[in-house]
Design a protein around this motif. Structure first.
Motif, PDB file in Angstrom:
ATOM      1  N   ALA A   1       0.737  -1.217  -0.001  1.00  0.00           N
ATOM      2  CA  ALA A   1       0.018  -0.077   0.036  1.00  0.00           C
ATOM      3  C   ALA A   1       0.640   1.365  -0.044  1.00  0.00           C
ATOM      4  CB  ALA A   1      -1.135  -0.091   1.382  1.00  0.00           C
ATOM      5  N   VAL A   2       1.972   1.301   0.689  1.00  0.00           N
ATOM      6  CA  VAL A   2       2.816   2.299   0.885  1.00  0.00           C
ATOM      7  C   VAL A   2       3.599   2.613  -0.477  1.00  0.00           C
ATOM      8  CG1 VAL A   2       4.959   3.193   1.792  1.00  0.00           C
ATOM      9  CG2 VAL A   2       3.352   2.368   3.199  1.00  0.00           C
ATOM     10  N   LEU A   3       3.871   1.455  -1.131  1.00  0.00           N
ATOM     11  CA  LEU A   3       4.755   1.955  -2.621  1.00  0.00           C
ATOM     12  C   LEU A   3       3.824   2.257  -3.446  1.00  0.00           C
ATOM     13  CD1 LEU A   3       6.502  -1.503  -2.669  1.00  0.00           C
ATOM     14  CD2 LEU A   3       7.680   0.749  -2.444  1.00  0.00           C
ATOM     15  N   LEU A   4       2.213   1.760  -3.454  1.00  0.00           N
ATOM     16  CA  LEU A   4       1.336   2.278  -4.332  1.00  0.00           C
ATOM     17  C   LEU A   4       0.905   3.762  -4.121  1.00  0.00           C
ATOM     18  CD1 LEU A   4      -0.781   1.697  -6.650  1.00  0.00           C
ATOM     19  CD2 LEU A   4      -2.319   1.045  -4.770  1.00  0.00           C
ATOM     20  N   LYS A   5       0.853   4.082  -3.013  1.00  0.00           N
ATOM     21  CA  LYS A   5       0.571   5.336  -2.553  1.00  0.00           C
ATOM     22  C   LYS A   5       1.665   6.471  -2.931  1.00  0.00           C
ATOM     23  CE  LYS A   5       2.204   7.249   0.807  1.00  0.00           C
ATOM     24  NZ  LYS A   5       2.848   7.634   2.325  1.00  0.00           N
ATOM     25  N   THR A   6       2.758   5.838  -2.811  1.00  0.00           N
ATOM     26  CA  THR A   6       3.989   6.914  -3.144  1.00  0.00           C
ATOM     27  C   THR A   6       4.054   7.092  -4.524  1.00  0.00           C
ATOM     28  OG1 THR A   6       5.326   5.910  -1.296  1.00  0.00           O
ATOM     29  CG2 THR A   6       6.381   7.158  -2.961  1.00  0.00           C
ATOM     30  N   LEU A   7       3.788   6.116  -5.463  1.00  0.00           N
ATOM     31  CA  LEU A   7       3.822   6.174  -6.830  1.00  0.00           C
ATOM     32  C   LEU A   7       2.748   6.963  -7.175  1.00  0.00           C
ATOM     33  CD1 LEU A   7       4.262   2.326  -8.010  1.00  0.00           C
ATOM     34  CD2 LEU A   7       6.136   4.361  -8.331  1.00  0.00           C
ATOM     35  N   LEU A   8       1.622   7.096  -6.739  1.00  0.00           N
ATOM     36  CA  LEU A   8       0.130   7.947  -7.092  1.00  0.00           C
ATOM     37  C   LEU A   8       0.845   9.389  -6.450  1.00  0.00           C
ATOM     38  CD1 LEU A   8      -2.615   5.687  -5.825  1.00  0.00           C
ATOM     39  CD2 LEU A   8      -2.084   6.238  -8.005  1.00  0.00           C
ATOM     40  N   GLN A   9       1.434   9.555  -5.565  1.00  0.00           N
ATOM     41  CA  GLN A   9       1.900  10.793  -5.142  1.00  0.00           C
ATOM     42  C   GLN A   9       2.672  11.594  -5.927  1.00  0.00           C
ATOM     43  OE1 GLN A   9       3.143  10.031  -0.950  1.00  0.00           O
ATOM     44  NE2 GLN A   9       1.374  11.176  -0.270  1.00  0.00           N
ATOM     45  N   MET A  10       3.733  10.685  -6.466  1.00  0.00           N
ATOM     46  CA  MET A  10       4.631  11.215  -7.497  1.00  0.00           C
ATOM     47  C   MET A  10       3.972  11.583  -8.832  1.00  0.00           C
ATOM     48  SD  MET A  10       7.628   8.377  -6.960  1.00  0.00           S
ATOM     49  CE  MET A  10       8.722   9.037  -8.284  1.00  0.00           C
ATOM     50  N   GLY A  11       2.977  10.872  -9.058  1.00  0.00           N
ATOM     51  CA  GLY A  11       2.338  11.153 -10.425  1.00  0.00           C
ATOM     52  C   GLY A  11       1.290  12.407 -10.307  1.00  0.00           C
ATOM     53  N   LEU A  12       0.674  12.441  -9.063  1.00  0.00           N
ATOM     54  CA  LEU A  12      -0.195  13.594  -8.871  1.00  0.00           C
ATOM     55  C   LEU A  12       0.675  14.869  -8.879  1.00  0.00           C
ATOM     56  CD1 LEU A  12      -2.885  11.980  -6.758  1.00  0.00           C
ATOM     57  CD2 LEU A  12      -3.002  12.964  -8.858  1.00  0.00           C
ATOM     58  N   VAL A  13       1.767  14.924  -7.856  1.00  0.00           N
ATOM     59  CA  VAL A  13       2.522  15.796  -7.710  1.00  0.00           C
ATOM     60  C   VAL A  13       3.130  16.553  -8.910  1.00  0.00           C
ATOM     61  CG1 VAL A  13       4.790  16.485  -6.822  1.00  0.00           C
ATOM     62  CG2 VAL A  13       3.060  15.701  -5.435  1.00  0.00           C
TER      63      VAL A  13
END
Length: 537
Positions: A188-200
């Motif tokens: 879940a943390v890895l997926l969250k970080t990837l989504l955060q990178m994309g959104l940012v």
């Protein structure tokens, strides 16, 4: 950073130490599975963390990351209400799990659920009260109050899920099935970080970046509880029943009171530094310091996750009562940690500054004396694990005065030093308390109350091993000076330099310790003789 060598060496050490102390095959398999899962997600998380940190710094800025770190540390203060209870429950669960007493396990988890719900309400009330003071805590930030409050209550909401919903996960840890928690949470943390990178990258929106923290908590909670129901279909818990049964398990509060103080000490030692740094410097310095601790903490996580998997086996070994074997294993585990700590500390001293410059830019580089203080703290942290495991195995939690003294020493020195010297003064607080309590008192306490023998043997070997690591470090530092290899020129130059100094230092340190440290010699012997892996047969 120079991970291939560390990972391979640590995994071999884990295999050896686990086989030595684990007579039960199923526990051996669980320990190794925990280690393998931790290792896998550690490597994935490490790679992603460096990429994400650079993206977040470039797009969101150092001030925002400093704000986020400080808010998380404020949340850590609120979580002080929990410290010790989870560990105490895990300790109490060990015997009924061994006896497969399902009824008692259900009762203990119900009690835990009741206690955690009470703590959750305390944290909720405290967070509402603390929110009133946020404008005074952040008086001069470039952010408006709405983003600060949104981030604060998002982090609080995510944390409260653990208290109201996820309390059953303690059973997985006590049953040596922590790999289940690790797999789902880290995914879940890895997926969250990837989504955060994309959104940012595409939006640069602070609110979207923060919202994903809560989304992670909700998603993880749903998946984790589904999995717990699969693993333990017989587990039936009731919060109301837990309230009724609370008095039936007085040992929970006994261990909780002792462990609470120790956990509080650890919290102050490791978690208050960013807040104190912000108090005496700025949010930017908090972010700069965070870049360094990201590297240090990731390596410490690897060491503790792999070598920490032997903790349950240490308890079994102590239960056998063979004092000669107990001390023999202690020195093997300590020798392994000493060699690892020496290699990592030397590599960090030589490689961190050029790595930060290449990774983020020269403007993020802190002075070398700051790096030295950070590494001193890290070295003690890397080597303390063996002593802590054996203290826990003996059930030696009652030195609560030492934990209180550690808190006082840390805060007094950090407050005085921070006001005089800023960042370096704050770091001196942690170093002072670690040296006195962790470095001096804890070994004495283990030898006098656990091993019941003189601690002089410990100090003679400690000084001998440390001297070897320092002498080899000085020799390699001057013979393999960075000016001959230009590690700041490119990542290729840095990698070449990292490989050369790591292999050289490791080879020299290992060779010298082999002749003076019986633990290293014994570990090497088991690497070469597979039959010794079955020592318990």
């Amino acid at each position: 950073m120079i991970l291939p060598f560390y990972v391979f060496f640590l995994y071999l050490c884990l295999q050896t130490s686990v086989h030595l102390i684990m007579p039960n095959e199923s526990r051996l398999k669980k320990s190794l599975l925990n280690a393998k899962v931790n290792l896998c997600f550690y490597l994935l998380g490490l790679i992603l963390s460096f990429f994400s940190r650079k993206v977040f710094l470039n797009v969101l800025g150092a001030d925002f990351l400093g704000l986020s770190s400080t808010l998380l540390n404020l949340l850590g203060f609120l979580n002080l209400a929990e410290l010790g209870i989870g560990s105490a429950i895990g300790y109490v669960l060990y015997k009924p799990l061994y006896e497969q007493d399902k009824e008692k396990i259900c009762e203990i988890i119900s009690v835990f659920g009741y206690i955690y719900r009470c703590i959750g309400f305390i944290i909720l009330g405290s967070s509402i009260l603390l929110a009133c003071f946020l404008p005074y805590i952040f008086p001069d930030t470039p952010f408006n109050s709405s983003i600060i409050y949104f981030a604060f209550f998002t982090y609080i909401s995510s944390a409260l899920i653990s208290y109201f919903v996820n309390y059953k996960q303690t059973l997985l840890g006590a049953d040596q099935k922590n790999y289940v928690v690790t797999a789902y949470y880290q995914s879940a943390v890895l997926l969250k970080t990837l989504l955060q990178m994309g959104l940012v990258y595409y939006t640069g929106n602070y609110y979207l970046w923060i919202s994903l923290e809560l989304l992670l908590g909700i998603t993880y909670s749903i998946i984790l509880n589904w999995k717990i129901n699969q693993v333990y279909p017989w587990l039936k818990t009731e919060i109301k029943q837990g309230k009724t049964l609370f008095k039936k398990y007085p040992e929970v509060m006994k261990y909780t009171k002792q462990l609470f103080i120790h956990k509080l000490s650890s919290f102050v030692q490791y978690q208050t530094a960013p807040f104190l740094i912000y108090t005496f410097t700025s949010l930017k310095i908090v972010a700069f310091y965070g870049n360094y601790t990201l590297i240090i903490d990731k390596i410490a996580q690897l060491v503790n996750n792999l070598l920490g998997s032997t903790g349950a086996g240490v308890g079994n070994l102590i239960a056998e009562g063979d004092q000669k074997k107990i001390q023999h294993v202690f020195w093997e585990l300590l020798s392994i940690r000493f060699l690892i700590a020496g290699i990592i500390s030397f590599a960090l001293f030589q490689l961190t500054t050029p790595f930060i410059g290449l990774w983020l830019g020269e403007q993020y580089v802190l002075p070398n004396y700051i790096l030295t203080l950070i590494i001193f703290n890290a070295f003690i942290g890397y080597t303390r694990g063996a002593t802590d495991q054996f203290l826990y195995g003996y059930g030696l939690f009652n030195d609560v005065w030492a934990a209180i003294a550690e808190v006082c020493i840390n805060l007094i020195v950090a407050l005085i030093g921070g006001s005089l010297w800023g960042l370096s003064g704050v770091l001196l607080g942690g170093l002072s308390s670690m040296l006195i309590i962790v470095g001096i008192w804890k070994p004495y306490f283990l030898y006098s109350r656990g091993f019941k023998t003189s601690v002089a043997h410990y100090w003679i070997n400690y000084i001998k091993y440390l001297s070897i690591l320092i002498v080899v470090g000085i020799l390699c530092h001057y013979l393999l000076s960075a000016k001959y290899f230009s590690p700041k020129a490119s990542f290729m130059h840095w990698a070449l330099y990292a490989g050369i100094i790591t292999i050289t230092y490791s080879g020299l340190s290992y060779s010298l310790l082999y002749f003076v440290a019986p633990g290293i010699k014994a570990v090497t012997k088991r690497f070469l003789e597979k039959k010794s892996f079955f020592i318990n047969k």
